[in-house]
Enzyme design. Structure first.
Site, PDB file in Angstrom:
ATOM      1  N   ARG A 120      89.097  37.304  53.626  1.00 37.87           N
ATOM      2  CA  ARG A 120      88.406  36.717  52.482  1.00 37.87           C
ATOM      3  C   ARG A 120      86.989  36.330  52.882  1.00 37.87           C
ATOM      4  NH1 ARG A 120      90.727  31.941  50.794  1.00 37.87           N
ATOM      5  NH2 ARG A 120      89.677  32.116  48.806  1.00 37.87           N
ATOM      6  N   LYS A 185      97.540  28.851  60.887  1.00 35.29           N
ATOM      7  CA  LYS A 185      97.590  29.931  59.888  1.00 35.29           C
ATOM      8  C   LYS A 185      98.503  31.062  60.363  1.00 35.29           C
ATOM      9  CE  LYS A 185      94.476  32.915  57.227  1.00 35.29           C
ATOM     10  NZ  LYS A 185      93.263  32.941  56.424  1.00 35.29           N
ATOM     11  N   ARG A 318      88.459  21.973  52.360  1.00 39.85           N
ATOM     12  CA  ARG A 318      88.856  21.682  53.739  1.00 39.85           C
ATOM     13  C   ARG A 318      89.259  20.224  53.878  1.00 39.85           C
ATOM     14  NH1 ARG A 318      85.213  19.917  57.542  1.00 39.85           N
ATOM     15  NH2 ARG A 318      83.240  19.262  56.655  1.00 39.85           N
TER      16      ARG A 318
HETATM   17  C1  BTN Z   1      92.262  36.106  54.717  1.00 44.38           C
HETATM   18  O1  BTN Z   1      91.066  36.120  55.030  1.00 44.38           O
HETATM   19  O2  BTN Z   1      92.970  35.120  54.903  1.00 44.38           O
HETATM   20  C2  BTN Z   1      92.886  37.323  54.074  1.00 44.38           C
HETATM   21  C3  BTN Z   1      93.307  38.320  55.109  1.00 44.38           C
HETATM   22  C4  BTN Z   1      93.961  39.557  54.545  1.00 44.38           C
HETATM   23  C5  BTN Z   1      94.281  40.564  55.618  1.00 44.38           C
HETATM   24  C6  BTN Z   1      95.074  41.717  55.092  1.00 44.38           C
HETATM   25  S1  BTN Z   1      95.719  42.724  56.373  1.00 44.38           S
HETATM   26  C7  BTN Z   1      96.195  43.911  55.208  1.00 44.38           C
HETATM   27  C8  BTN Z   1      95.079  43.998  54.199  1.00 44.38           C
HETATM   28  N1  BTN Z   1      94.065  44.923  54.632  1.00 44.38           N
HETATM   29  C9  BTN Z   1      92.906  44.327  54.871  1.00 44.38           C
HETATM   30  O3  BTN Z   1      91.867  44.897  55.253  1.00 44.38           O
HETATM   31  N2  BTN Z   1      93.008  43.010  54.638  1.00 44.38           N
HETATM   32  C10 BTN Z   1      94.334  42.672  54.173  1.00 44.38           C
END
Ligand code: BTN
Length: 321
Positions: A120, A185, A318
């Site tokens: 994100r 996390k 946060r």
């Molecule tokens: C975050 O930042 O918390 C979200 C992370 C999401 C990661 C997943 S892994 C599978 C899918 N492919 C990606 O490139 N991102 C999501």
């Protein structure tokens, strides 16, 4: 992974002679030996037992499309367009490509590793080979973008339900949809919109990353955890986790399409890791006590004078104490 066939044969943990492996792989014994060396370079621990052969002694949890599909109900299995990849830039990008090719079925991509995993807020998602689950699904909704309010939170609830079904406990959610364990996390969800295809029909890619076996992560910017480190007594299989999450997401998306966010509010709230904590938003402009979510999935901050809703996707929260 170039040594997948070899690792699959060794994955029963038994000793296999070079000759038998050569026969099964259709190569010479020297080629088997070279593959063993290569697999060891890839990180697998293989012991050479003199006079007997080779034995894989490290954990192996290979992705296998048949095992993923085998974990699904027949009706869901039949309509899935599943791609299981050794390596990909991002499974979200792969599902977007699946959608643009306009193939049949519900697009789902799972990869053993990602070279440009997306997180994100433009962050990257570190995606080491063989360690974690990287899964993306294409979902279709009718009614325009407005119907998507709350979808992020719905996906968080679906993932938490799936993991709990497999034996995990104390799964928390950090608004809007980070998946947490008490030590940090555990995973993240990235929702990307593909746009309106026909009037009112919206395509969404739900990308889910769950830390499964990972036991160290260089450069992490926050505390993190993984299923295997938090629940060492359980056998964690990425195929089973993928199957459980695919099922839970499809079920949740159907309920959300039919009835909206209503039924997800309570299951999300009971996992709220901010509840009762001092939280700030908009870079400290608003400070208040975490107080759950409203009927649309906005986060509620209680100040001395009022309760302020914080919109999903707008700002991050946060904890300040
Ligand atoms: C975050 O930042 O918390 C979200 C992370 C999401 C990661 C997943 S892994 C599978 C899918 N492919 C990606 O490139 N991102 C999501």
């Amino acid at each position: 992974m170039k040594t997948k066939a070899l690792i699959t044969l060794l994955s029963d943990g038994q000793v296999h002679s070079g000759e038998a492996l050569a026969g099964l792989l259709g190569v010479s014994r020297t080629a088997v030996w070279k593959q063993v060396r290569r697999a060891m370079d890839e990180g697998f621990k293989i012991e050479t037992i003199r006079g007997r052969g080779y034995q894989l002694v490290s954990r192996v949890d290979l992705l296998d499309p048949d095992l993923i599909l085998g974990g699904l109900a027949p009706e869901l299995r039949a309509r899935l367009a599943l791609r299981v990849l050794d390596e990909v830039d991002s499974t979200n990008a792969e599902v977007l490509r699946q959608i643009s090719k306009d193939g049949e079925g519900l697009p789902v991509s799972v990869a053993d590793c990602q070279t440009a995993g997306r997180g994100r807020r433009g962050r990257s998602w570190i995606s080491p080979r063989g360690e974690n689950l990287y899964l993306s699904m294409g979902l279709t909704f009718h009614g325009g973008f407005a119907v998507l309010d709350g979808l992020s939170l719905v996906l968080g609830v679906a993932v938490a339900n799936a993991l709990e079904q497999l034996g995990a406990s104390e799964i928390g959610l950090k608004w809007p949809n980070d998946v947490f364990l008490p030590h940090g996390k555990l995973g993240g969800i990235l929702v990307e919109l593909q746009g309106e295809l026909q009037e009112g029909v919206v395509q969404v890619v739900a990308g889910i990353g769950i830390n499964v076996h990972m036991s160290d992560l260089e450069g992490a910017d926050q505390p993190w955890s993984s299923l295997a480190t938090a629940f060492p007594g359980l056998e964690w299989s990425r195929n089973r986790i993928a199957g459980a999450i695919i099922t839970a997401v499809v079920d949740a998306a159907r309920l959300f399409s039919d009835q909206g966010f209503r039924d997800f509010r309570e299951p999300w709230q009971k996992r709220d890791i901010f509840l009762g904590k001092q939280v700030e938003a908009r870079g400290g402009e608003i400070k208040g006590t975490g107080s759950g979510i409203d009927e649309n999935g906005n986060y509620l901050l209680r100040t001395e004078r009022e309760v302020i809703p914080v919109r999903a996707g707008e700002i991050s929260l946060r904890v300040t104490s």
